[in-house]
Design a protein around this motif. Structure first.
Motif, PDB file in Angstrom:
ATOM      1  N   GLN A 182      18.795 -30.346  53.721  1.00  0.00           N
ATOM      2  CA  GLN A 182      17.179 -29.037  53.393  1.00  0.00           C
ATOM      3  C   GLN A 182      16.998 -28.577  54.714  1.00  0.00           C
ATOM      4  N   ARG A 183      17.056 -29.853  55.514  1.00  0.00           N
ATOM      5  CA  ARG A 183      16.552 -30.156  56.845  1.00  0.00           C
ATOM      6  C   ARG A 183      16.956 -31.026  57.737  1.00  0.00           C
ATOM      7  N   ARG A 184      18.009 -30.575  58.204  1.00  0.00           N
ATOM      8  CA  ARG A 184      19.261 -32.002  59.086  1.00  0.00           C
ATOM      9  C   ARG A 184      18.281 -32.644  59.944  1.00  0.00           C
TER      10      ARG A 184
END
Length: 379
Positions: free
Chosen positions: A223-225
């Motif tokens: 979702q959020r690298r």
């Protein structure tokens, strides 16, 4: 017939890899398309075909066999301080991977004939803290997996399988690399297939596979690298390496009989020479794949393996020694590990064992030259 050789012949290195042709074609595709990183299409294709060839659901490509071991053990998420039983005669990567994951290695000796871990020594080393057995198949023959699996089932232990040297080998007609909850391979140039450097983790467990993919890729979150819940490693395989691996994999079924032919040529050419103990050609569960052709000096031969290897080097033959036992490694002794332990079979093999040039790129003439020089020096 042995070929004629003399001291002016070229030096024969311990390993000559074999490249088949498509390596260059696939590498050219990488360069022409710009896909040289780990995100290129050859990585996924190499993983898919490797999993199919071995008979596992998942294959996760990594940067080395050592990386494969670290990722595989991390994916198990064993509680810190858990014990993992492991052979003392093996590459240091196995113990390093155990320790770097906060676990405790417990060592067992080797078998005198197959050189693999002594299955009979495992049960007496099982404690309430034991959670896994790491089995490493060595030098051409697999460990005896049926009694090992029975022990694991009896005590509720996980098997981790280091099959780095055993791609293409079978145990009772079942592929090595299919026995562990997670199994690992290496693609170093002396293996059955090579990517230069590289490795693979294989498993049938969806959750283990998901964790292994995260750990090899710095535990990036989908979702959020750049938001991280865990720490992993950058152990990614590049598209360039995977391209070479795919080309090599296409010829695995040629490499396996060639390895066995090299081993048989050495066995026949050195027969009758009483200076050595020779590899076991066959057990009840496997024919030797002769990943390398290894010899152990008999007690009647003066000196040790290093002396023998130096004599061969001076006559144009490359060699490599056996692994040094983990319980005698200075780095671990300085940490207070394995103090006072004795594993006499492994100690003898490490001091007396070495292997001859065994690479897939060797010619029969080179093998015969090695045979002639060994016979001249050790008759």
């Amino acid at each position: 017939m042995l070929s004629v050789s003399n001291a002016m012949d070229p030096f024969i290195p311990v390993n000559l890899p074999k490249l088949y042709g498509n390596e260059l074609q696939y590498l050219t595709q990488c360069i022409e398309t710009g896909w040289i990183s780990s995100e290129g299409p050859f990585v996924a294709e190499f993983e898919r075909r490797f999993a199919d060839r071995i008979g596992r659901k998942h294959a996760i490509a990594v940067s080395s066999g050592t990386a494969a071991l670290s990722v595989a053990i991390a994916a198990l998420r064993l509680e810190p301080g858990s014990e993992v039983i492991v052979p003392t005669l093996m590459i240091i990567s196995c113990v390093e991977a155990i320790m770097r994951n906060g676990l405790c290695p417990v060592l067992v000796d080797a078998e005198a004939d197959t050189w693999n871990m002594a299955i009979a020594d495992i049960e007496k080393n099982i404690t309430p803290r034991t959670r896994a057995i790491l089995v490493a198949h060595l030098y051409g023959l697999p460990a005896d997996m049926d009694p090992l699996q029975a022990l694991a089932d009896k005590h509720g232990l996980i098997i981790i399988e280091d099959a780095a040297e055993m791609l293409g080998q079978t145990y009772k007609n079942r592929n090595c690399g299919t026995f562990g909850a997670l199994s690992t391979f290496s693609f170093y140039p002396n293996k059955l297939i090579t990517t230069g450097e590289g490795g693979m983790v294989v498993t049938d467990d969806d959750e283990f596979a998901s964790r292994a993919r995260r750990f090899r890729n710095l535990c990036f979150e989908p979702q959020r690298r750049f938001l991280h819940e865990e720490m992993g490693w950058n152990f990614r395989l590049t598209n360039l390496q995977a391209a070479v691996g795919l080309a090599q994999l296409e010829h695995l079924d040629e490499a396996i009989p060639r390895k066995r032919a090299i081993g048989r040529r050495y066995q026949e050419g050195l027969s009758g020479l009483k200076s050595f103990e020779y590899p076991v050609a066959q057990t009840s569960f496997a024919d030797n794949i002769y990943w390398v052709y290894a010899l152990v000096l008999t007690q009647e031969v003066p000196g040790d393996a290093l002396d023998a290897m130096e004599r061969l080097r001076l006559h144009g033959v490359g060699t490599r020694p056996f692994f040094w036992p983990m319980h005698e490694q200075p780095v671990f002794l300085r940490q207070g590990l394995f103090i006072g332990q004795s594993h006499p079979v492994a100690e003898r093999l490490a001091r007396r064992g070495f292997y001859l040039p065994s690479g897939l790129g060797m010619t029969d003439g080179q093998i015969d030259t090695v045979i002639q020089r060994v016979r001249e020096l050790f008759s």
